[in-house]
Design a protein around this motif. Structure first.
Motif, PDB file in Angstrom:
ATOM      1  N   GLN A 132      27.060  -9.991 -24.375  1.00  0.00           N
ATOM      2  CA  GLN A 132      25.834  -9.728 -23.736  1.00  0.00           C
ATOM      3  C   GLN A 132      26.484  -8.854 -22.283  1.00  0.00           C
ATOM      4  O   GLN A 132      25.642  -8.124 -21.857  1.00  0.00           O
ATOM      5  CB  GLN A 132      25.177 -10.985 -22.911  1.00  0.00           C
ATOM      6  CG  GLN A 132      24.245 -11.582 -24.051  1.00  0.00           C
ATOM      7  CD  GLN A 132      23.766 -12.880 -23.373  1.00  0.00           C
ATOM      8  OE1 GLN A 132      24.129 -13.066 -22.174  1.00  0.00           O
ATOM      9  NE2 GLN A 132      22.601 -13.546 -23.648  1.00  0.00           N
ATOM     10  N   ASP A 133      27.518  -9.388 -21.916  1.00  0.00           N
ATOM     11  CA  ASP A 133      27.904  -8.620 -20.744  1.00  0.00           C
ATOM     12  C   ASP A 133      28.321  -7.310 -21.082  1.00  0.00           C
ATOM     13  O   ASP A 133      28.145  -6.169 -20.262  1.00  0.00           O
ATOM     14  CB  ASP A 133      29.546  -9.437 -20.225  1.00  0.00           C
ATOM     15  CG  ASP A 133      29.196 -10.741 -19.471  1.00  0.00           C
ATOM     16  OD1 ASP A 133      27.919 -11.149 -19.200  1.00  0.00           O
ATOM     17  OD2 ASP A 133      30.281 -11.492 -19.700  1.00  0.00           O
ATOM     18  N   ARG A 134      28.928  -6.988 -22.461  1.00  0.00           N
ATOM     19  CA  ARG A 134      29.231  -5.593 -22.574  1.00  0.00           C
ATOM     20  C   ARG A 134      27.845  -4.679 -22.697  1.00  0.00           C
ATOM     21  O   ARG A 134      27.966  -3.774 -22.119  1.00  0.00           O
ATOM     22  CB  ARG A 134      30.183  -5.589 -23.969  1.00  0.00           C
ATOM     23  CG  ARG A 134      31.644  -6.054 -23.818  1.00  0.00           C
ATOM     24  CD  ARG A 134      32.417  -5.679 -24.876  1.00  0.00           C
ATOM     25  NE  ARG A 134      31.922  -6.515 -26.053  1.00  0.00           N
ATOM     26  CZ  ARG A 134      32.392  -7.772 -26.332  1.00  0.00           C
ATOM     27  NH1 ARG A 134      33.217  -8.405 -25.589  1.00  0.00           N
ATOM     28  NH2 ARG A 134      31.988  -8.511 -27.514  1.00  0.00           N
ATOM     29  N   ALA A 156      16.562 -10.955 -16.942  1.00  0.00           N
ATOM     30  CA  ALA A 156      15.986 -10.660 -18.264  1.00  0.00           C
ATOM     31  C   ALA A 156      16.631 -10.685 -19.474  1.00  0.00           C
ATOM     32  O   ALA A 156      16.331 -11.503 -20.449  1.00  0.00           O
ATOM     33  CB  ALA A 156      15.094  -9.430 -18.370  1.00  0.00           C
ATOM     34  N   TYR A 157      17.971 -10.223 -19.335  1.00  0.00           N
ATOM     35  CA  TYR A 157      18.675 -10.271 -20.505  1.00  0.00           C
ATOM     36  C   TYR A 157      19.391 -11.624 -20.719  1.00  0.00           C
ATOM     37  O   TYR A 157      19.284 -12.134 -21.957  1.00  0.00           O
ATOM     38  CB  TYR A 157      19.858  -9.119 -20.500  1.00  0.00           C
ATOM     39  CG  TYR A 157      20.502  -8.695 -21.715  1.00  0.00           C
ATOM     40  CD1 TYR A 157      21.804  -8.964 -21.877  1.00  0.00           C
ATOM     41  CD2 TYR A 157      19.787  -8.041 -22.641  1.00  0.00           C
ATOM     42  CE1 TYR A 157      22.228  -8.697 -23.287  1.00  0.00           C
ATOM     43  CE2 TYR A 157      20.385  -7.501 -23.673  1.00  0.00           C
ATOM     44  CZ  TYR A 157      21.533  -8.057 -23.963  1.00  0.00           C
ATOM     45  OH  TYR A 157      22.058  -7.641 -25.341  1.00  0.00           O
ATOM     46  N   ARG A 158      19.653 -12.264 -19.774  1.00  0.00           N
ATOM     47  CA  ARG A 158      20.132 -13.590 -20.038  1.00  0.00           C
ATOM     48  C   ARG A 158      19.072 -14.559 -20.306  1.00  0.00           C
ATOM     49  O   ARG A 158      19.470 -15.556 -21.044  1.00  0.00           O
ATOM     50  CB  ARG A 158      21.010 -14.367 -18.527  1.00  0.00           C
ATOM     51  CG  ARG A 158      21.974 -13.374 -18.091  1.00  0.00           C
ATOM     52  CD  ARG A 158      23.298 -13.877 -18.569  1.00  0.00           C
ATOM     53  NE  ARG A 158      24.301 -13.335 -17.903  1.00  0.00           N
ATOM     54  CZ  ARG A 158      25.081 -12.799 -18.737  1.00  0.00           C
ATOM     55  NH1 ARG A 158      25.027 -12.206 -19.897  1.00  0.00           N
ATOM     56  NH2 ARG A 158      26.202 -12.099 -18.008  1.00  0.00           N
ATOM     57  N   THR A 173      24.478  -0.414 -20.446  1.00  0.00           N
ATOM     58  CA  THR A 173      23.014  -0.109 -19.894  1.00  0.00           C
ATOM     59  C   THR A 173      23.231   0.286 -18.539  1.00  0.00           C
ATOM     60  O   THR A 173      22.490   1.234 -18.074  1.00  0.00           O
ATOM     61  CB  THR A 173      22.163  -1.388 -20.290  1.00  0.00           C
ATOM     62  OG1 THR A 173      22.131  -1.414 -21.578  1.00  0.00           O
ATOM     63  CG2 THR A 173      20.761  -1.127 -19.633  1.00  0.00           C
ATOM     64  N   VAL A 174      23.878  -0.559 -17.665  1.00  0.00           N
ATOM     65  CA  VAL A 174      23.914  -0.345 -16.056  1.00  0.00           C
ATOM     66  C   VAL A 174      24.514   0.922 -16.007  1.00  0.00           C
ATOM     67  O   VAL A 174      24.267   1.784 -15.245  1.00  0.00           O
ATOM     68  CB  VAL A 174      24.587  -1.518 -15.355  1.00  0.00           C
ATOM     69  CG1 VAL A 174      25.136  -0.885 -14.015  1.00  0.00           C
ATOM     70  CG2 VAL A 174      23.885  -2.797 -15.452  1.00  0.00           C
ATOM     71  N   HIS A 175      25.804   1.253 -16.774  1.00  0.00           N
ATOM     72  CA  HIS A 175      26.558   2.571 -16.606  1.00  0.00           C
ATOM     73  C   HIS A 175      25.701   3.853 -16.888  1.00  0.00           C
ATOM     74  O   HIS A 175      25.547   4.809 -16.558  1.00  0.00           O
ATOM     75  CB  HIS A 175      27.867   2.440 -17.441  1.00  0.00           C
ATOM     76  CG  HIS A 175      28.711   3.802 -17.449  1.00  0.00           C
ATOM     77  ND1 HIS A 175      29.283   4.171 -16.359  1.00  0.00           N
ATOM     78  CD2 HIS A 175      28.818   4.498 -18.501  1.00  0.00           C
ATOM     79  CE1 HIS A 175      29.960   5.219 -16.649  1.00  0.00           C
ATOM     80  NE2 HIS A 175      29.621   5.591 -17.796  1.00  0.00           N
ATOM     81  N   ARG A 176      24.793   3.492 -18.159  1.00  0.00           N
ATOM     82  CA  ARG A 176      24.132   4.581 -18.568  1.00  0.00           C
ATOM     83  C   ARG A 176      22.932   4.748 -17.621  1.00  0.00           C
ATOM     84  O   ARG A 176      22.486   6.138 -17.717  1.00  0.00           O
ATOM     85  CB  ARG A 176      23.563   4.285 -20.074  1.00  0.00           C
ATOM     86  CG  ARG A 176      22.904   5.336 -20.875  1.00  0.00           C
ATOM     87  CD  ARG A 176      22.308   4.863 -22.188  1.00  0.00           C
ATOM     88  NE  ARG A 176      21.605   3.610 -22.135  1.00  0.00           N
ATOM     89  CZ  ARG A 176      21.866   2.574 -22.791  1.00  0.00           C
ATOM     90  NH1 ARG A 176      23.039   2.297 -23.336  1.00  0.00           N
ATOM     91  NH2 ARG A 176      21.086   1.566 -22.594  1.00  0.00           N
ATOM     92  N   GLU A 177      22.262   4.031 -17.275  1.00  0.00           N
ATOM     93  CA  GLU A 177      20.818   4.099 -16.415  1.00  0.00           C
ATOM     94  C   GLU A 177      21.267   4.252 -14.854  1.00  0.00           C
ATOM     95  O   GLU A 177      20.144   4.557 -14.261  1.00  0.00           O
ATOM     96  CB  GLU A 177      20.076   2.853 -16.725  1.00  0.00           C
ATOM     97  CG  GLU A 177      19.695   3.005 -18.444  1.00  0.00           C
ATOM     98  CD  GLU A 177      19.045   4.155 -18.575  1.00  0.00           C
ATOM     99  OE1 GLU A 177      18.398   4.653 -17.971  1.00  0.00           O
ATOM    100  OE2 GLU A 177      19.027   4.282 -20.068  1.00  0.00           O
ATOM    101  N   LEU A 189      23.298 -13.148 -28.645  1.00  0.00           N
ATOM    102  CA  LEU A 189      24.568 -12.880 -28.718  1.00  0.00           C
ATOM    103  C   LEU A 189      25.430 -13.714 -27.677  1.00  0.00           C
ATOM    104  O   LEU A 189      24.982 -14.377 -26.882  1.00  0.00           O
ATOM    105  CB  LEU A 189      24.491 -11.359 -27.937  1.00  0.00           C
ATOM    106  CG  LEU A 189      23.573 -10.538 -28.615  1.00  0.00           C
ATOM    107  CD1 LEU A 189      23.495  -9.100 -27.586  1.00  0.00           C
ATOM    108  CD2 LEU A 189      24.292 -10.115 -29.656  1.00  0.00           C
ATOM    109  N   SER A 190      26.530 -13.469 -28.061  1.00  0.00           N
ATOM    110  CA  SER A 190      27.628 -14.383 -27.175  1.00  0.00           C
ATOM    111  C   SER A 190      27.699 -13.800 -25.376  1.00  0.00           C
ATOM    112  O   SER A 190      27.354 -12.638 -25.358  1.00  0.00           O
ATOM    113  CB  SER A 190      29.160 -14.300 -27.890  1.00  0.00           C
ATOM    114  OG  SER A 190      29.459 -12.939 -27.725  1.00  0.00           O
ATOM    115  N   LEU A 191      28.030 -14.481 -24.724  1.00  0.00           N
ATOM    116  CA  LEU A 191      27.959 -13.998 -23.284  1.00  0.00           C
ATOM    117  C   LEU A 191      28.961 -12.825 -23.212  1.00  0.00           C
ATOM    118  O   LEU A 191      28.746 -11.860 -22.537  1.00  0.00           O
ATOM    119  CB  LEU A 191      28.705 -15.380 -22.484  1.00  0.00           C
ATOM    120  CG  LEU A 191      27.478 -16.100 -22.016  1.00  0.00           C
ATOM    121  CD1 LEU A 191      28.111 -17.210 -21.130  1.00  0.00           C
ATOM    122  CD2 LEU A 191      26.332 -15.448 -21.247  1.00  0.00           C
TER     123      LEU A 191
END
Length: 103
Positions: free
Chosen positions: A14-16, A57-59, A21-25, A9-11
């Motif tokens: 990825q940021d989105r 991990a995502y990066r 995920t951070v907002h949800r978890e 994915l583009s950066l």
């Protein structure tokens, strides 16, 4: 981030995805951590460390299939590390009350 990454994915994307995920978890993960860690600042530290691991991990394009479960496992490992670190510290031994101060 619920499904494994299938293509790079583009950066900005990825940021989105990371932000979503951070907002949800975040709330659920902090509640999980607070069950084990009473100190709010220490719990927040563990939360931030866990979220940082997610970003790393995502990066690095490592698939994180179930972000909630993955984050809980990372947080649990951080909590265990803190308890181990505390238990391995030498405890101060108090001098008996009848001994004088050597100063």
């Amino acid at each position: 981030m619920q499904a494994a990454l299938s293509e790079p994915l583009s950066l900005p994307q990825q940021d989105r995805d990371i932000a979503a995920t951070v907002h949800r978890e975040r709330g659920r993960l902090l509640a999980y951590i607070r069950r084990w860690i009473a100190d709010a600042a220490e719990a927040e530290d563990i939360l931030q460390e866990s979220l940082y691991e997610l970003v790393l991990a995502y990066r690095m394009m490592q698939p994180v299939e179930q972000a909630g479960a993955w984050l809980a496992r990372v947080a649990r490992n951080r909590i265990i590390d803190r308890f181990r670190r505390r238990s391995s510290r030498p405890r101060a031994v108090a001098a008996p009350a009848d001994e004088e101060d050597p100063r």
